[in-house]
Design a protein around this motif. Structure first.
Motif, short mmCIF file in Angstrom:
data_model
loop_
_atom_site.label_atom_id
_atom_site.label_comp_id
_atom_site.label_asym_id
_atom_site.label_seq_id
_atom_site.Cartn_x
_atom_site.Cartn_y
_atom_site.Cartn_z
N ASP A 1 0.84 -1.19 0.00
CA ASP A 1 0.00 0.00 0.00
C ASP A 1 0.88 1.24 0.00
OD1 ASP A 1 -1.80 2.04 0.40
OD2 ASP A 1 -2.74 1.17 2.18
N ARG A 2 0.82 2.05 -1.05
CA ARG A 2 1.64 3.25 -1.13
C ARG A 2 1.37 4.21 0.03
NH1 ARG A 2 1.31 5.34 -7.40
NH2 ARG A 2 0.96 3.29 -8.34
N ASP A 3 0.15 4.21 0.53
CA ASP A 3 -0.21 5.19 1.55
C ASP A 3 0.50 4.96 2.88
OD1 ASP A 3 -1.90 6.44 -0.21
OD2 ASP A 3 -3.70 5.37 0.46
N VAL A 4 1.09 3.78 3.09
CA VAL A 4 1.78 3.55 4.36
C VAL A 4 3.14 4.23 4.41
CG1 VAL A 4 0.64 1.31 4.55
CG2 VAL A 4 3.01 1.41 3.75
N SER B 1 5.65 7.28 4.31
CA SER B 1 5.76 8.72 4.52
C SER B 1 7.22 9.05 4.79
CB SER B 1 4.87 9.18 5.69
OG SER B 1 5.42 8.74 6.93
N ALA C 1 6.06 5.50 -4.55
CA ALA C 1 5.65 6.50 -3.56
C ALA C 1 6.72 7.55 -3.30
CB ALA C 1 5.29 5.81 -2.25
N LEU D 1 6.83 11.92 -1.98
CA LEU D 1 7.12 12.28 -0.60
C LEU D 1 8.07 13.48 -0.49
CD1 LEU D 1 7.60 8.73 1.00
CD2 LEU D 1 5.51 10.07 0.77
#
Length: 297
Positions: free
Chosen positions: A92-95, A97, A210, A214
């Motif tokens: 999952d790219r959203d994890v 940061s 990702a 960022l």
């Protein structure tokens, strides 16, 4: 949360990469424990040299530097960032940061009890490790920065915006060819394949896709705010800080001058623009970087 682990047979027979694998488990919070791979060569009681890769490469990038530096008596530690190389890969790219990657790196350094570190960093390896330098400067005895920066937001270059868009939306994100396009020398087919090895299919590439998103591109981005705090430390960093940027990298050109203007440890250092070196300069001129590391000791 699905976390993938690249099958070990994908790494069989890689050219010029004979290094024994080492692993630790990193507490990734809501992700649970994730396995991180690292290379650890040379005498365990030797001065530590930490080599930090960026996006979308892995520790393979340093294969021509690890051996000579270890042979010179240094302990060479080269982690694969979470999502890259032989390390585990959340899907999952959203994890991902900026803050989480810094926290994972800090945990890695703590777990290995690494202090008095000589740091070589490039690309995202610099965005991560230079924040750690700024926040914990006593942990490092010197820094070599190459083709990297520590962004505070602002107007990004059009080439970088195009890279962000490509990483986010392209149907195919072929890692090996990306490395080839950003080097001066021609990689062999086997070397290109080695950069593809960690990623059997697109599901393994969440971190690689990702990372460009960022990079802070506004001053109110949390990453830019955190980097401002790190810059406060870097502006007091008086230990040796050397810049060796490639002459053929349009993305980071000029970043060396900014470091030289801001970091007191850059004074009196033999900074250079490395000829015949593109963004992935470790592929083009590893000899220059090995000699610089040995000179700083």
């Amino acid at each position: 949360m699905t976390i993938l682990r690249t099958p070990e047979d994908r790494f069989a027979g890689l050219p010029d990469y004979p290094f024994a694998p080492h692993y630790i488990d990193i507490d990734a919070g809501p992700l649970g424990m994730v396995r991180q791979h690292y290379v650890d060569e040379g005498p365990r009681d030797g001065p530590v040299v930490l080599m930090m890769h960026g996006e979308p490469s892995w520790s393979y990038l340093y294969r021509h530097m690890i051996g000579p530096v270890a042979a010179a008596g240094f302990r060479v530690v080269v982690p694969d960032l979470i999502g890259f190389g032989k390390s585990d890969k959340p899907v999952d790219r959203d994890v991902f940061s900026y803050a989480r990657h810094v926290a994972w790196l800090t945990q890695f350094l703590d777990r290995l009890e690494l202090r008095n570190i000589g740091l070589f960093c490039q690309d995202w390896g610099g965005l991560l490790s230079l924040r750690v330098v700024g926040l914990d400067p006593d942990r490092f005895r010197w820094v070599i920065a190459s083709n990297t920066f520590l962004p505070l937001g602002g107007t990004p270059a059009p080439a970088f915006l195009a890279w962000r868009e490509f990483a986010a939306t392209s149907d195919s994100f072929a890692i090996g060819p990306i490395l080839q396009r950003a080097t001066v020398r021609t990689l062999s087919d086997a070397e290109v394949a080695a950069y593809d090895a960690p990623f059997p299919d697109e599901s393994y590439k969440a971190a690689a896709r990702a990372f460009p998103l960022l990079v802070p591109i506004s001053r109110d981005d949390p990453g830019a705010i955190d980097n401002a705090a790190a810059w406060a430390g870097l502006e007091r960093f008086e230990r040796p800080f050397l810049t060796l940027f490639g002459d053929s990298d349009p993305i980071t050109a000029g970043g060396d001058a900014y470091f030289q203007a801001k970091v007191p440890g850059t004074r009196g250092q033999p900074h250079a623009i490395v000829e015949r070196a593109a963004h992935f300069c470790q592929e083009d001129r590893p000899d220059v970087f090995v000699e610089a590391i040995k000179a700083l000791g």
